[in-house]
Design a protein around this motif. Structure first.
Motif, short mmCIF file in Angstrom:
data_model
loop_
_atom_site.label_atom_id
_atom_site.label_comp_id
_atom_site.label_asym_id
_atom_site.label_seq_id
_atom_site.Cartn_x
_atom_site.Cartn_y
_atom_site.Cartn_z
N ALA A 23 0.83 -1.21 0.00
CA ALA A 23 0.00 0.00 0.00
C ALA A 23 0.87 1.26 0.00
N GLU A 24 1.95 1.25 0.75
CA GLU A 24 2.84 2.42 0.77
C GLU A 24 3.52 2.60 -0.58
N ALA A 25 3.93 1.51 -1.21
CA ALA A 25 4.56 1.61 -2.53
C ALA A 25 3.59 2.22 -3.54
N ILE A 26 2.34 1.79 -3.50
CA ILE A 26 1.33 2.33 -4.42
C ILE A 26 1.02 3.78 -4.07
N ARG A 27 0.84 4.07 -2.77
CA ARG A 27 0.55 5.44 -2.34
C ARG A 27 1.64 6.40 -2.79
N HIS A 28 2.87 5.96 -2.71
CA HIS A 28 4.02 6.80 -3.04
C HIS A 28 4.18 7.03 -4.54
N THR A 29 3.64 6.15 -5.38
CA THR A 29 3.92 6.21 -6.82
C THR A 29 2.72 6.30 -7.74
N ALA A 30 1.53 5.91 -7.31
CA ALA A 30 0.39 5.77 -8.22
C ALA A 30 0.00 7.07 -8.91
N LEU A 41 12.43 3.84 -5.30
CA LEU A 41 11.28 3.35 -4.55
C LEU A 41 11.75 2.39 -3.45
N PHE A 42 12.70 1.53 -3.76
CA PHE A 42 13.28 0.62 -2.77
C PHE A 42 13.81 1.42 -1.59
N LYS A 43 14.58 2.48 -1.89
CA LYS A 43 15.17 3.31 -0.83
C LYS A 43 14.08 3.98 0.00
N HIS A 44 13.03 4.49 -0.67
CA HIS A 44 11.93 5.12 0.06
C HIS A 44 11.28 4.11 1.01
N LEU A 45 11.00 2.92 0.52
CA LEU A 45 10.34 1.91 1.34
C LEU A 45 11.22 1.48 2.51
N THR A 94 6.27 2.02 -14.61
CA THR A 94 5.28 3.02 -15.01
C THR A 94 3.91 2.54 -14.56
N PRO A 95 3.11 3.41 -13.93
CA PRO A 95 1.76 3.01 -13.56
C PRO A 95 0.98 2.56 -14.80
N SER A 96 0.18 1.52 -14.67
CA SER A 96 -0.60 1.01 -15.80
C SER A 96 -1.68 2.00 -16.19
N VAL A 97 -2.25 1.79 -17.36
CA VAL A 97 -3.36 2.62 -17.83
C VAL A 97 -4.51 2.57 -16.83
N LEU A 99 -4.46 1.92 -13.58
CA LEU A 99 -4.13 2.63 -12.35
C LEU A 99 -4.14 4.14 -12.59
N THR A 100 -3.60 4.57 -13.73
CA THR A 100 -3.58 6.00 -14.05
C THR A 100 -4.99 6.55 -14.18
N LEU A 101 -5.86 5.83 -14.88
CA LEU A 101 -7.25 6.28 -15.01
C LEU A 101 -7.94 6.34 -13.65
N CYS A 102 -7.66 5.37 -12.82
CA CYS A 102 -8.26 5.35 -11.49
C CYS A 102 -7.81 6.55 -10.66
N MET A 103 -6.56 6.93 -10.78
CA MET A 103 -6.01 8.04 -9.99
C MET A 103 -6.41 9.40 -10.53
N HIS A 104 -6.59 9.52 -11.85
CA HIS A 104 -6.75 10.84 -12.46
C HIS A 104 -8.11 11.09 -13.09
N SER A 105 -9.04 10.17 -12.99
CA SER A 105 -10.36 10.35 -13.61
C SER A 105 -11.44 10.39 -12.55
N GLU A 106 -12.54 10.98 -12.93
CA GLU A 106 -13.72 10.96 -12.07
C GLU A 106 -14.33 9.57 -12.16
N PRO A 107 -14.86 9.05 -11.07
CA PRO A 107 -15.43 7.70 -11.10
C PRO A 107 -16.51 7.53 -12.18
N GLU A 108 -17.29 8.55 -12.42
CA GLU A 108 -18.36 8.45 -13.42
C GLU A 108 -17.81 8.35 -14.84
#
Length: 116
Positions: A23-30, A41-45, A94-97, A99-108
């Protein structure tokens, strides 16, 4: 830097511990659009955990591989045919398409199905 692992489960390798690490890896990069250095990312974790590489390096590598094998991230050194992921100096995540849509789009506005 404090982390949720102090509250959740102090035992490295436990399912709750691993899920908090993922969860921290995803939170830090998604939210990032560009390439991510797995070594940064390894160093951050590692710093987030407050542990030495000997204490947590294997677990962090497992999370890095899981991020790619789960298709949440892509890697320029992932051989899909063999399933091999090589961590080298030129490796980038690279975040997948999805994951990127989930992070940057409105749910609708999220499509019901994504074409890959």
């Amino acid at each position: 830097m404090s982390n949720i692992l102090d509250l959740v489960c102090p035992q490295a390798g436990e399912p709750e511990w691993r899920s908090a690490l993922l969860a921290e890896a995803i939170r830090h990069t998604a939210h990032l659009a560009g390439p991510i250095s797995p070594f940064a990312l390894f160093k951050h974790l590692q710093e987030w955990l407050g542990l030495t590489e000997e204490e947590c390096g294997g677990e962090i590598n497992t999370v890095l591989f899981l991020m790619v094998r789960s298709d949440l991230y892509t890697s320029n050194t992932h051989d899909v045919e063999t399933g091999t992921i090589t961590l080298a100096a030129h490796t980038l995540l690279t975040p997948s398409v999805t994951l990127t849509l989930c992070m940057h789009s409105e749910p609708e506005s999220m499509p019901d199905e994504l074409d890959f």
